[in-house]
Motif scaffolding. Structure first.
Motif, PDB file in Angstrom:
ATOM      1  N   ILE A  27       0.690  -0.734   0.350  1.00  0.00           N
ATOM      2  CA  ILE A  27       0.255  -0.509   0.193  1.00  0.00           C
ATOM      3  C   ILE A  27       0.657   1.208  -0.138  1.00  0.00           C
ATOM      4  O   ILE A  27       0.369   2.274  -0.680  1.00  0.00           O
ATOM      5  N   SER A  30       2.236   1.995  -3.273  1.00  0.00           N
ATOM      6  CA  SER A  30       1.149   1.959  -4.595  1.00  0.00           C
ATOM      7  C   SER A  30       1.285   0.646  -5.252  1.00  0.00           C
ATOM      8  O   SER A  30       1.357   0.847  -6.057  1.00  0.00           O
ATOM      9  N   PHE A  32      -0.216  -1.546  -6.533  1.00  0.00           N
ATOM     10  CA  PHE A  32      -1.488  -2.547  -6.704  1.00  0.00           C
ATOM     11  C   PHE A  32      -1.305  -4.489  -7.522  1.00  0.00           C
ATOM     12  O   PHE A  32      -1.885  -4.696  -7.204  1.00  0.00           O
TER      13      PHE A  32
END
Ligand SMILES: *Cc1c(COP(=O)(O)O)cnc(C)c1O
Length: 369
Positions: A27, A30, A32
């Motif tokens: 997280i 980032s 993802f």
């Protein structure tokens, strides 16, 4: 006593600090989609199976589709598979444009019967998908020889059989390609959907990497699909993978405990393991004549059980068009009314298993009364 079918919360709790840290890092960065954990995971998983390449993808169903597209399957072709599996194995055959050819199973192992395969080979046969159902290796050594003799390919669907072995070799290394699911409840599970494809062939690995990612970044060399693994899933799987061997051993110990506890119960047929193989017990699937009344009794006692699966595939509505009758698959058909999977997971305790067995015995007694 509360017994889940699979205890995912306990597995998380045992690794909580490592998992929380790995997720927080994804997280923070980032990271993802794919991300920094992906390549290390792919390499570590390929090494765990003993294969050269692992291509991550969105789930185990996509893995099958991508594998078949890499092998060039299309309309007019026939692909054989077992009559007893999850529908991913056969629906993806249809999605490529090929025709599904189902083969009957072995009555005791539930796996595709290698002798039956021979009879279904035609001049349109392009390949076979073998499933190691419940975690027990199918006769993939014999089927490998058949494939080589007749010039068709072999895909192993290893969604239920991470680290299972046949003749001292890990399953997933017999096929031209093998596919894995990391669905949360599988023996190696992510925290959402995730899948992987392994192969020793450089050409197939390269093509599948392109195809799963829109045919390549920057320059689209071919048209592809979008089948990516999330960065969060890769991070979770990297924390879990080093524990897979120990979890597998614990599943085998739990299965041995059930075998022992059921030894004096004539109405229950415990899982039969064929010679020369290690079963990794994704499922502990028993057979019993009074399955439906037993299941009803277990439901009342809040003991979860699952029918994997309610019908052999040729008898679902989706395959009505093939026009099969029970006589075409006598063994898969006979098993569909008798099978029942009981709770099994690495953390299950002796007390939980004793309670399951006590309830099964009481259920059998009440259906006799
Ligand atoms: C779980 C499973 C799949 C599909 O995996 P997903 O990740 O759920 O798409 C395919 N084949 C078999 C035998 C399975 O058990």
């Amino acid at each position: 006593m509360k017994i889940p079918f699979v205890d995912l919360y306990q597995q998380y709790n045992n690794l909580k600090s490592e998992l929380d840290a790995a997720i927080a890092e994804v997280i923070t960065n980032s990271d993802f989609i794919r991300g920094k954990q992906m390549e290390p995971f792919e390499q570590e998983f390929a090494a765990a199976i003993g294969s050269k390449h692992c291509i991550s993808c969105a789930n185990g169903t996509d893995a099958l589709y991508i594998a078949m597209r890499a092998l060039g399957v299309g309309s007019g072709d026939e692909v054989m598979t077992t009559a007893h599996t999850w529908i991913s194995t056969s629906e993806t055959i249809t999605q490529t444009g090929a025709r599904v050819v189902f083969c009957d199973t072995d009555e005791r192992t539930f796996n595709i019967d290698a002798d039956g395969v021979k009879a279904k080979i035609t001049d349109k046969t392009r390949g076979i998908i073998v499933v190691h159902l419940c975690g027990q290796p199918a006769d993939v050594d014999r089927i490998r020889k058949l494939a080589d003799e007749h010039g068709f390919w072999l895909i192993e669907d290893c969604a239920q059989s991470h680290l299972a072995e046949l003749g001292g070799k890990t399953v997933g290394t017999y096929g031209d390609i093998a596919t894995f699911s990391f669905y949360p409840g599988k023996n190696l599970g992510a925290m959402g959907d995730a899948g992987g494809i392994v192969t020793n062939r450089d050409d197939l690995a390269e093509w599948m990497t392109l195809f799963a990612r829109h045919g390549g970044k920057g320059n689209h060399l071919i048209e592809g699909i979008n089948s990516r693994m999330d960065g969060l899933q890769a991070a979770v799987l990297r924390v879990k993978l080093p524990h897979l061997q120990e979890w597998t051993r614990k599943r085998q110990e739990a299965a041995a405990r059930y075998d022992e506890l059921f030894a004096d119960v004539d109405e229950i047929e415990t899982p039969y393991v064929a010679a020369g193989r290690s079963h990794v017990y994704h499922l502990y699937m028993i057979k019993t004549a009074n399955r439906d009344s037993l299941r009803q009794y277990l439901n009342e006692k809040e003991i979860p059980s699952v029918i994997n699966y309610s019908y052999a595939l040729p008898f679902y509505k989706a395959y009505e068009y093939l026009g099969h009758s029970p006589a075409d698959f006598p063994r898969a058909y006979a098993n569909q009314g008798k099978i029942l999977s009981l709770p099994i997971f690495p953390e299950i305790t002796r007390e939980q298993q004793e309670y399951v067995v006590k309830c099964v015995k009481a259920g059998l007694a009440s259906s006799r009364a």
